[in-house]
Structure formats: C-alpha cells, structure tokens
Design a protein around this motif. Structure first.
Motif, mmCIF file in Angstrom:
data_model
loop_
_atom_site.group_PDB
_atom_site.id
_atom_site.type_symbol
_atom_site.label_atom_id
_atom_site.label_comp_id
_atom_site.label_asym_id
_atom_site.label_seq_id
_atom_site.Cartn_x
_atom_site.Cartn_y
_atom_site.Cartn_z
ATOM 1 N N HIS A 7 2.394 -6.631 -4.010
ATOM 2 C CA HIS A 7 2.909 -5.733 -2.979
ATOM 3 C C HIS A 7 2.055 -5.820 -1.715
ATOM 4 O O HIS A 7 0.900 -6.238 -1.747
ATOM 5 C CB HIS A 7 2.912 -4.294 -3.489
ATOM 6 N N VAL A 27 1.259 3.421 -6.647
ATOM 7 C CA VAL A 27 2.406 3.316 -5.750
ATOM 8 C C VAL A 27 2.329 1.984 -5.022
ATOM 9 O O VAL A 27 1.322 1.683 -4.365
ATOM 10 C CB VAL A 27 2.430 4.482 -4.734
ATOM 11 N N ASP A 30 6.234 -2.194 -0.021
ATOM 12 C CA ASP A 30 6.623 -3.454 0.623
ATOM 13 C C ASP A 30 7.454 -3.145 1.857
ATOM 14 O O ASP A 30 8.383 -2.324 1.806
ATOM 15 C CB ASP A 30 7.457 -4.331 -0.334
ATOM 16 N N ILE A 34 8.539 2.345 -0.309
ATOM 17 C CA ILE A 34 7.985 2.411 -1.654
ATOM 18 C C ILE A 34 8.832 1.536 -2.582
ATOM 19 O O ILE A 34 10.025 1.769 -2.757
ATOM 20 C CB ILE A 34 7.942 3.862 -2.155
ATOM 21 N N ALA A 35 8.190 0.535 -3.148
ATOM 22 C CA ALA A 35 8.889 -0.422 -4.007
ATOM 23 C C ALA A 35 8.644 -0.175 -5.481
ATOM 24 O O ALA A 35 9.415 -0.654 -6.334
ATOM 25 C CB ALA A 35 8.461 -1.851 -3.655
ATOM 26 N N ALA A 36 7.583 0.552 -5.809
ATOM 27 C CA ALA A 36 7.262 0.818 -7.213
ATOM 28 C C ALA A 36 6.446 2.087 -7.309
ATOM 29 O O ALA A 36 5.563 2.340 -6.482
ATOM 30 C CB ALA A 36 6.482 -0.356 -7.817
ATOM 31 N N VAL A 37 6.747 2.903 -8.314
ATOM 32 C CA VAL A 37 5.932 4.064 -8.676
ATOM 33 C C VAL A 37 5.713 3.972 -10.179
ATOM 34 O O VAL A 37 6.678 3.968 -10.954
ATOM 35 C CB VAL A 37 6.632 5.388 -8.318
ATOM 36 N N GLN A 382 9.079 8.216 -4.062
ATOM 37 C CA GLN A 382 10.018 7.616 -5.008
ATOM 38 C C GLN A 382 10.434 6.257 -4.480
ATOM 39 O O GLN A 382 10.332 5.972 -3.278
ATOM 40 C CB GLN A 382 11.239 8.499 -5.223
ATOM 41 N N VAL A 383 10.891 5.409 -5.370
ATOM 42 C CA VAL A 383 11.323 4.069 -4.979
ATOM 43 C C VAL A 383 12.456 4.182 -3.967
ATOM 44 O O VAL A 383 13.410 4.955 -4.142
ATOM 45 C CB VAL A 383 11.761 3.258 -6.216
ATOM 46 N N GLY A 384 12.331 3.435 -2.882
ATOM 47 C CA GLY A 384 13.328 3.433 -1.822
ATOM 48 C C GLY A 384 13.004 4.355 -0.669
ATOM 49 O O GLY A 384 13.621 4.255 0.396
#
Length: 453
Positions: A7, A27, A30, A34-37, A382-384
């Motif tokens: 990332h 977290v 990219d 947020i691309a991953a949690v 959160q993702v997105g």
C-alpha cells in the motif's frame, strides 16, 4: 507474506475506532482512499508506515458541517487560510461553509463561484458549501443546488447581516415547496421573530438577561413551523444549533412519525452554562443563547439517545472589536463562538466527565455530520472511504490560550479552560496535513446520490 499488496501508506494503530468499536487495527491506504482495514498483526505492508501508539487512538477525521468562514467580504473576521488551519489543528478534516457572513452571500451560482475561488487558494482541509434561502432567490434555488451546494440555510428571524434577510412564514412554506421538488435540504436557524420581539430587552452586561431575551419559546415555535412544513411537503429539514432542550420532544415525535428531520447542537451548549458566564463577558454571546445546567443535561441525554443527530462547532468569529468592544453589552456585541479548533476537545472533555465514550462523540461529530451532507466517503474508517485520519490523544490535557489558536482573531469563550484531547497527527486522503505547509484540501460538491442522517 509476498502476496500481500504494497500500500501507499499503512497506519498501525494500537487503538482505532472502526465500526463503532475501539480496537487494535491496521489501515492500508492507496491513492488517498482506505483500501484495507485489518486486525492488528495482519501484516499489511506499506511504502510508508505510520504508528499510532502511546495511548493515542486512530479516529476518522471530524466533519464540521457548520462553519462561518466569512471570506470574501469579511475576511478580517475569518478567512479560508486561518479557518482551515484551525480545523486541521483540531482534527477536523472537512468543513462545510455557511452562506453568510461573506459578501456576496452564497445565494446564487455567481456568488458560489466567487466563494469557491477564494477557498481554492487556501484550503488546508476539504471544504464544501451550503447555499442560502433568502427572499430574493425564491424560485431560483435549483440552479444553486445543481451547482453543488449541500443544501440551503434559512433564518426565520434576523440574521445579523442585512444582505441575508430571513424568510417570513410564507417564504418558509414556499422554500419547503421549492426544495421538496428536487429533494433539497433546508437547514434552519429556528427562532421565531414574534417571540423574540415580545421578549426584547435593553441589553446590558448580564448573560442571563440576554438569554431571557431569546427564550426557549422562540425555538419551540420555530421548530413547530418547520415540522409542519415538512409534514405538508414530504421534504427534508435540519434544525441548526439546538440550544433549548424544550424542542427535543418535538424532534423526537417528528422522527417517530417518519418525517425527514435531523437536528444538531454545538459544543458551547454542551459545555458552558449561563450561571458561569461573568457579567460583560461577551465572548460567550451566541444566538440562540447559552442556557442553564439543567438544560445542558437534557441536551446530553438527547445526544446520547439520538434525538440530536450531530454536534458541530457553529464557528462564527468576528473581530475583537465587534465581540468585545461594546463595554460588555450583550445586546450590542456580535453573537458567535469561535470554536472550530477546540470542538472535539471540548465535547470529549465534557463527555469523559459524564461517562460518555469517545465512540459516541466521534460518531456524532464525524459519521453523522458526513451523513447529513451525503458524504459517504467521509467520517469513518472503512474500505472505500477517504483516508482522512487523526491520531488523537484522549488523555493529553492543555490550557486554552486564545492568542495561540489558529483562527484569525484571538477571541475565545474557552480562554483559560483546561481541556483534554489533542490531535497530534492528521492525514487528509493519506497525506499528512501540515498547518503551516502548502494547502492540500479540495473543494467538495454535493454528491449526486446522497444519503441522509
């Protein structure tokens, strides 16, 4: 783990507020999103890594949906550079600017373009804009809606500036009709002018006497009118800066009825009370006024049970001369609290004293305010979502020095108070915010598809 993506940024947090719970997390970010949690120990890899530890909590950036920046036209009161620096210093990563007290007010597309041009040069955080509903733009508000404002502010009593007059009863009804046709949001300064006229007094240095001139009945009558209007039209409305707990049953009943009504309150109503305002201390003047401790207790109960949806600063600064230059006369001083930088710390300090968790405070100041504006990518981890993040130390205490705050004029109702909670690192879309660095904020438009609080 070679299959783990690399990332742009990974934040490793001993404590992070995710999905309403505080727990260790990682977290990944990219392209500013947020691309991953993931739970702590998941092994997310980043080109850059930041660590949030030492008792700090990783929070979503605060979304302050009620800020008076005043530029252009009254930039000596406040401007985008100073306001957004103050926001970032307090953990606020998005503000939505009110359509007054700038000149011109944001009541048509041309005025919005002027406001956007001023903001674009100096945005240290992201900025959106409310439009105004005044008598002169009746029937022409759709164009401003289509140009990207988040909704329309109306006063039912005088605003304090001549270029932003209030709507009378017929004007309110017409505005609700007009906005309902395109599902626009009306946000209302709800004080009834007839009640204010009936309780007007000759001012003076007493904060309590000033509060008596703007009694709870003014809010009650105005909120009833708004509720009647959305019941008739099926439209949407939001009650600004609720100061009187007397309106809470009306708001709760309207929500239970299924009407599309939301409401906010402010840190000064949750943390200050009229009995402790010294005579002549006009830094505390605001409209509606600060009321008593029993009222404050009820506002907190309404915030906890969800009758009040959100908390916003209502940052409304002016020059020191306008706030303090009338020999302590509450009737003549400008009404407004400069609280943008201190909003989170103020509310958290009082919440902690009352046993209310940080989770609820941030929900009401980030998630709920973002949802009010339809900003689904703000106010949450959160993702997105946008990677607007704050490393917040809930136990760090400091004494407010008005002269050291980032807003333009060194006036604060909180000067000398000891508060808890410091935002000591802030990221805007994954980029560290440096208040004295180059502005990296963006201008926001109302999303085409909006979610409501």
């Amino acid at each position: 783990m070679p299959d783990t993506p690399l990332h742009d940024l990974v934040v490793l947090a001993d404590a992070a507020l995710v999905d309403g719970r505080i727990a260790p997390a990682e977290v990944g970010v990219d392209d500013g999103v947020i691309a991953a949690v993931a739970p702590a120990g998941a092994g997310l890899r980043g080109r850059t890594t930041a660590r949030v530890d030492g008792g700090r909590v990783l929070l979503p950036g605060i979304v302050d949906a009620h800020v008076h920046v005043n530029e252009p036209g009254r930039t000596e009161w406040e401007g985008f550079a100073t306001a957004t620096r103050a926001a970032a210093a307090g953990g606020v990563t998005t503000i939505i600017d009110m359509p007054l007290n700038s000149i011109p007010p944001t009541i048509d597309v041309d005025a919005l373009a002027v406001k956007r041009a001023a903001a674009a040069r100096a945005a240290h955080v992201d900025i959106g804009f409310w439009g105004g509903a005044v008598p002169s733009n009746a029937g022409a508000r759709r164009a401003l809606h289509d140009a990207g404002v988040f909704g329309f502010k109306a006063f039912l009593s005088p605003s304090g500036v001549d270029e932003f007059p209030p709507l009378d009863a017929a004007g309110l009804d017409a505005a609700l009709d007009e906005l309902a046709a395109f599902d626009g949001l009306l946000i209302v300064h709800a004080e009834d002018p007839d009640v204010l006229d009936a309780h007007a007094n000759d001012g003076g240095p007493s904060a309590r006497r000033f509060a008596e001139s703007r009694p709870p009945e003014a809010e009650l009558d105005a909120v009833r009118r708004v509720i009647d209007g959305i019941r008739r039209t099926g439209g949407r409305a939001h009650i600004l800066h609720v100061s009187s707990a007397a309106v809470l049953p009306l708001i709760a009943e309207a929500k239970a009825e299924g009407l599309r009504l939301t409401a906010e309150t402010c840190p000064h109503y949750l943390t200050l009370d009229v009995a402790h305002i010294p005579d002549g201390a006009t830094a505390f003047k605001c409209c509606p006024p600060i009321r008593d401790e029993a009222n404050q207790d009820l506002l907190w109960a309404g915030l906890v049970d969800g009758t009040l949806d959100c908390v916003v600063s209502d940052h409304s600064p002016a020059t020191a001369e306008l706030k303090l230059g009338f020999d302590g006369d509450f009737g003549r001083a400008w009404g407004g609290i400069s609280g943008l930088q201190l909003a989170l710390a103020n509310v958290w300090t009082e919440a902690r004293r009352r046993g209310v968790g940080l989770e609820l405070v941030v929900d009401r100041m980030a998630r709920a305010t973002a949802d009010l504006a339809g900003l689904a990518a703000k106010g949450r981890i959160q993702v997105g979502a946008d990677a607007d993040l704050v490393a917040f130390d809930p136990d760090a205490e400091f004494t407010v020095d008005a002269a050291a705050l980032r807003h333009r004029n060194p006036v604060s109702a909180y000067d000398g108070r000891t508060l808890a909670g410091l935002a000591d690192a802030v990221w805007l879309r994954g980029t560290p915010v440096e208040p004295d660095g180059e502005p990296i904020g963006r201008l926001l438009d109302r999303p085409a598809e909006r979610s409501t609080a």
